[in-house]
Design a protein around this motif. Structure first.
Motif, PDB file in Angstrom:
ATOM      1  N   ASP A 419      42.833  43.526  47.127  1.00  0.00           N
ATOM      2  CA  ASP A 419      42.967  42.080  47.166  1.00  0.00           C
ATOM      3  C   ASP A 419      42.647  41.486  45.801  1.00  0.00           C
ATOM      4  N   PHE A 420      43.125  40.252  45.591  1.00  0.00           N
ATOM      5  CA  PHE A 420      42.825  39.461  44.405  1.00  0.00           C
ATOM      6  C   PHE A 420      42.381  38.070  44.855  1.00  0.00           C
ATOM      7  N   VAL A 421      41.603  37.423  43.987  1.00  0.00           N
ATOM      8  CA  VAL A 421      41.125  36.077  44.272  1.00  0.00           C
ATOM      9  C   VAL A 421      41.521  35.167  43.113  1.00  0.00           C
ATOM     10  N   PRO A 422      42.665  34.482  43.207  1.00  0.00           N
ATOM     11  CA  PRO A 422      43.047  33.517  42.160  1.00  0.00           C
ATOM     12  C   PRO A 422      42.377  32.169  42.420  1.00  0.00           C
ATOM     13  N   LEU A 423      41.284  31.894  41.720  1.00  0.00           N
ATOM     14  CA  LEU A 423      40.550  30.650  41.926  1.00  0.00           C
ATOM     15  C   LEU A 423      41.431  29.459  41.568  1.00  0.00           C
ATOM     16  N   GLY A 424      41.566  28.518  42.486  1.00  0.00           N
ATOM     17  CA  GLY A 424      42.395  27.345  42.274  1.00  0.00           C
ATOM     18  C   GLY A 424      43.816  27.485  42.782  1.00  0.00           C
ATOM     19  N   MET A 425      44.158  28.635  43.335  1.00  0.00           N
ATOM     20  CA  MET A 425      45.522  28.858  43.810  1.00  0.00           C
ATOM     21  C   MET A 425      45.943  27.819  44.845  1.00  0.00           C
ATOM     22  N   ASP A 426      45.002  27.406  45.682  1.00  0.00           N
ATOM     23  CA  ASP A 426      45.333  26.483  46.762  1.00  0.00           C
ATOM     24  C   ASP A 426      45.607  25.066  46.277  1.00  0.00           C
ATOM     25  N   ARG A 427      45.348  24.801  44.992  1.00  0.00           N
ATOM     26  CA  ARG A 427      45.496  23.446  44.471  1.00  0.00           C
ATOM     27  C   ARG A 427      46.904  23.125  43.974  1.00  0.00           C
ATOM     28  N   THR A 428      47.713  24.151  43.668  1.00  0.00           N
ATOM     29  CA  THR A 428      49.020  23.921  43.069  1.00  0.00           C
ATOM     30  C   THR A 428      50.093  24.752  43.766  1.00  0.00           C
ATOM     31  N   THR A 429      51.348  24.418  43.448  1.00  0.00           N
ATOM     32  CA  THR A 429      52.457  25.214  43.999  1.00  0.00           C
ATOM     33  C   THR A 429      52.600  26.552  43.287  1.00  0.00           C
ATOM     34  N   MET A 430      51.714  26.854  42.360  1.00  0.00           N
ATOM     35  CA  MET A 430      51.684  28.185  41.764  1.00  0.00           C
ATOM     36  C   MET A 430      51.441  29.255  42.822  1.00  0.00           C
ATOM     37  N   ASP A 431      50.897  28.844  43.966  1.00  0.00           N
ATOM     38  CA  ASP A 431      50.589  29.826  45.001  1.00  0.00           C
ATOM     39  C   ASP A 431      51.827  30.579  45.471  1.00  0.00           C
ATOM     40  N   GLU A 432      53.003  29.947  45.403  1.00  0.00           N
ATOM     41  CA  GLU A 432      54.228  30.615  45.828  1.00  0.00           C
ATOM     42  C   GLU A 432      54.543  31.809  44.916  1.00  0.00           C
ATOM     43  N   VAL A 443      49.191  43.961  47.515  1.00  0.00           N
ATOM     44  CA  VAL A 443      47.818  43.490  47.633  1.00  0.00           C
ATOM     45  C   VAL A 443      47.796  42.167  48.391  1.00  0.00           C
ATOM     46  N   THR A 444      46.619  41.765  48.789  1.00  0.00           N
ATOM     47  CA  THR A 444      46.426  40.524  49.523  1.00  0.00           C
ATOM     48  C   THR A 444      45.706  39.510  48.640  1.00  0.00           C
ATOM     49  N   LEU A 445      46.104  38.261  48.739  1.00  0.00           N
ATOM     50  CA  LEU A 445      45.390  37.192  48.053  1.00  0.00           C
ATOM     51  C   LEU A 445      44.412  36.555  49.030  1.00  0.00           C
ATOM     52  N   ARG A 446      43.162  36.453  48.601  1.00  0.00           N
ATOM     53  CA  ARG A 446      42.122  35.922  49.470  1.00  0.00           C
ATOM     54  C   ARG A 446      41.460  34.701  48.824  1.00  0.00           C
ATOM     55  N   PRO A 447      40.928  33.825  49.639  1.00  0.00           N
ATOM     56  CA  PRO A 447      40.167  32.696  49.073  1.00  0.00           C
ATOM     57  C   PRO A 447      38.877  33.195  48.436  1.00  0.00           C
ATOM     58  N   ASP A 448      38.283  32.345  47.653  1.00  0.00           N
ATOM     59  CA  ASP A 448      37.036  32.667  46.966  1.00  0.00           C
ATOM     60  C   ASP A 448      35.976  33.114  47.974  1.00  0.00           C
ATOM     61  N   PRO A 449      35.463  34.362  47.855  1.00  0.00           N
ATOM     62  CA  PRO A 449      34.435  34.798  48.798  1.00  0.00           C
ATOM     63  C   PRO A 449      33.068  34.164  48.548  1.00  0.00           C
ATOM     64  N   ALA A 471      46.311  25.438  36.879  1.00  0.00           N
ATOM     65  CA  ALA A 471      45.548  26.554  36.336  1.00  0.00           C
ATOM     66  C   ALA A 471      44.894  27.365  37.439  1.00  0.00           C
ATOM     67  N   VAL A 472      44.817  28.678  37.198  1.00  0.00           N
ATOM     68  CA  VAL A 472      44.060  29.575  38.065  1.00  0.00           C
ATOM     69  C   VAL A 472      43.227  30.505  37.187  1.00  0.00           C
ATOM     70  N   SER A 473      42.138  30.965  37.749  1.00  0.00           N
ATOM     71  CA  SER A 473      41.343  32.011  37.113  1.00  0.00           C
ATOM     72  C   SER A 473      41.353  33.203  38.049  1.00  0.00           C
ATOM     73  N   VAL A 474      41.818  34.336  37.555  1.00  0.00           N
ATOM     74  CA  VAL A 474      42.086  35.490  38.403  1.00  0.00           C
ATOM     75  C   VAL A 474      40.858  36.385  38.468  1.00  0.00           C
ATOM     76  N   GLU A 475      40.417  36.671  39.674  1.00  0.00           N
ATOM     77  CA  GLU A 475      39.302  37.577  39.877  1.00  0.00           C
ATOM     78  C   GLU A 475      39.707  38.673  40.840  1.00  0.00           C
ATOM     79  N   ALA A 476      39.093  39.840  40.666  1.00  0.00           N
ATOM     80  CA  ALA A 476      39.313  40.922  41.615  1.00  0.00           C
ATOM     81  C   ALA A 476      38.740  40.535  42.968  1.00  0.00           C
ATOM     82  N   GLY A 477      39.297  41.103  43.999  1.00  0.00           N
ATOM     83  CA  GLY A 477      38.746  40.893  45.319  1.00  0.00           C
ATOM     84  C   GLY A 477      37.512  41.744  45.542  1.00  0.00           C
ATOM     85  N   THR A 478      37.137  41.869  46.770  1.00  0.00           N
ATOM     86  CA  THR A 478      35.938  42.642  47.098  1.00  0.00           C
ATOM     87  C   THR A 478      36.249  43.896  47.898  1.00  0.00           C
ATOM     88  N   HIS A 479      37.524  44.137  48.191  1.00  0.00           N
ATOM     89  CA  HIS A 479      37.913  45.307  48.969  1.00  0.00           C
ATOM     90  C   HIS A 479      38.470  46.371  48.019  1.00  0.00           C
TER      91      HIS A 479
END
Length: 550
Positions: A419-432, A443-449, A471-479
């Motif tokens: 999984d990956f955690v793109p911080l801020g993904m839910d704020r813009t249409t970049m999520d598509e 991989v799966t995109l997950r909200p900020d844990p 803008a997004v800041s990309v972080e690794a997931g936890t799985h």
């Protein structure tokens, strides 16, 4: 340096994409340009003792910037106007405070508190001496004025001539209002930067934030390592609040002051959680005095561009960012005083250089995206996002032509994740776009844990987001692949507790860096789509970043 305490995870192989070349919107074979040996070389050099922790205005700062600029030049990327040698000058002032004990007069007794042990303090003014004598101490709850939440901790009271003490983070969301201040997630109102900005707007002489570890998201040792020694600021009027005294006070010291004044921190926490809270004059007088030594210097951001192939779109750009600074040389911990910042954030710089290598490799084959691609490594993030704030106020590429920002801060050095955690993904249409990348990589995109820690506001993408750039800041997931489900969360908790802003954040040759290679692939895929598709991402309704005072 003493051996690292971190676990080396050996034996992973890079997670390869299952997306077929025939259907792929990405250039065939781009993955061959992602080389772990090059990622390792960049990471190892930037985190070496030779660079002495890369603090702004030091030899290590200059060495790191020149190394990054040289790497970008060797790839064949172009410098930008305003940074002809790849370096954008950033004027700064470094201030070292030497505080006297904090004196508190309460109910006929005098309490004294020691710098570093009980409090840390610095100033937004750069005078040789700062003195606040016998000023009233006022508890202002969370120190927030947020009309959109119908919240006002100040209630119109005059704060001029007073020293404020306040809580970190946001007020808790009650069951009757679960989305108050975005629920569990920290908003900008919860950040210490906002607290000081608002205190300055209210005319206060100073402000102290009470450090409660669970509310702050990090232990007191992080405050000690981050806000002692030289503190750097932009030498540009109006960018930072000129509050005479800014500081943190340790929880036990705050409890002692409040108890002496007849108050309980636990009771004040309950009272501050209500909308009808009003500021409380604690009946306490406080004296804060310290001398300052200031030096003016020039640090630098490092920037380069790959020009786009489409004449109609090459004036627009996708921007990759990472900060290259860390804390330099600081208090000795277990015989080590160099704060190398290997994970934070030599890893992010190495990853952005890895992404740049992919674009440069394709460009040598005559393959370029339609839009231009910018690479920006910034200084002084640890001092409050200063390098990116300076860039956002004096951009080398017009911000209205900057279609998106992908930020890398603390890149996974351990192993591949599911999984990956793109911080801020839910704020813009970049999520598509990001979801398309996730499907391609399996991989799966997950909200900020850890939404309560406010990570979205704590790295350089936020400086661009507050100016309107999606803008997004990309972080690794936890799985992590092949690891128990809770292994990643435990790894994160261990890093925060033992290594965050500590000398032990240092390079470990046992790191496989397969997770870094996976992140580079993810970041390249996302940027390539953003740089080739017709549509630009936009903010979703009501989700654009709002910063009070701007």
């Amino acid at each position: 340096m003493r051996p690292t305490l971190w676990l080396g995870l050996i034996g992973f192989s890079v997670v390869t994409s299952m997306f077929t070349a025939a259907a792929s919107p990405w250039p065939t074979g781009f993955e061959t340009a992602i080389r772990i040996e090059q990622l390792r070389a960049d990471l190892q050099f930037l985190a070496d003792d030779l660079l002495e922790g890369r603090a702004p205005g030091t030899r290590g700062d200059r060495l790191a910037a020149r190394y990054i600029a040289t790497r970008l030049a060797m790839m064949g990327l172009e410098p930008l106007e305003g940074a002809p040698d790849y370096l954008q000058p950033v004027p700064m002032v470094g201030v070292t405070a030497r505080p006297e004990p904090l004196r508190v007069e309460v109910r006929g007794q005098t309490l004294e508190f020691q710098a570093v042990q009980d409090f840390v303090v610095w100033s937004g003014v750069y005078e040789p001496a700062v003195s606040i004598a016998d000023a009233p101490l006022v508890f202002v709850g969370y120190g927030i004025e947020a009309p959109e939440y119908r919240w006002d901790d100040y209630k119109g009271q005059d704060m001029r001539g007073k020293v404020l003490v306040m809580l970190v983070n946001d007020p808790p969301a009650p069951p009757s209002e679960p989305n108050l201040f975005e629920g569990k997630a920290m908003t900008y109102y919860g950040r210490w930067t906002y607290k000081f900005e608002e205190a300055y707007r209210k005319g206060a002489l100073g402000a102290f934030v009470i450090h409660v570890p669970d509310m702050a998201g990090y232990p007191w040792q992080v405050v000690q390592s981050s806000w002692t020694g030289e503190q750097v600021h932009l030498d540009v009027p109006g960018v930072e609040p000129a509050l005479p005294v800014k500081g943190w006070i340790q929880e036990a010291a705050a409890r002692r002051i409040l108890q002496a004044a007849g108050y309980s921190l636990d009771d004040l926490l309950r009272r501050a959680a209500r909308r009808d809270f009003r500021p409380i004059d604690l009946g306490v007088r406080v004296t804060v005095e310290f001398h300052q030594e200031a030096r003016r210097f020039t640090s630098q951001n490092v920037a380069a561009v790959l020009r786009g192939a489409d004449p109609d779109l090459q004036s627009e750009a996708v921007l990759y960012t990472a900060h290259f600074d860390h804390l330099g040389i600081g208090p000795t911990v277990q015989g080590d005083s160099i704060y190398n910042g290997a994970y934070d954030n030599a890893s992010g710089v190495a990853a952005v250089l890895g992404v740049a290598e992919v674009y440069a490799h394709l460009a040598r084959q005559g393959i370029r995206p339609r839009r231009s691609v910018l690479f920006l490594m910034v200084t002084a993030e640890e001092a409050g996002l200063l390098g990116s704030l300076y860039y956002a106020s004096r951009p080398l590429w017009p911000l209205d032509k900057t279609v998106a920002n992908i930020n890398l801060d603390g890149v996974n050095v351990w192993g591949p994740t599911e999984d990956f955690v793109p911080l801020g993904m839910d704020r813009t249409t970049m999520d598509e776009v990001l979801q398309e990348v996730a499907r391609a990589m399996g991989v799966t995109l997950r909200p900020d844990p850890f939404p309560e820690k406010g990570y979205f506001f704590r790295s350089d993408h936020f400086s661009l987001a507050r100016k309107g750039v999606p803008a997004v800041s990309v972080e690794a997931g936890t799985h992590y692949v092949g690891k128990p489900p809770d292994w990643g969360e435990k790894l994160h908790e261990e890093y925060i507790a033992r290594h965050y802003h500590q000398p032990s954040d240092q390079y470990d040759p046992a790191w496989p860096l397969t997770g870094m290679a996976q992140t580079v692939e993810w970041a390249f895929r996302a940027g390539w789509l953003l740089a080739t598709r017709d549509a630009r991402p936009v903010w979703k309704p009501g989700r654009a970043v709002r910063v009070p005072g701007l």
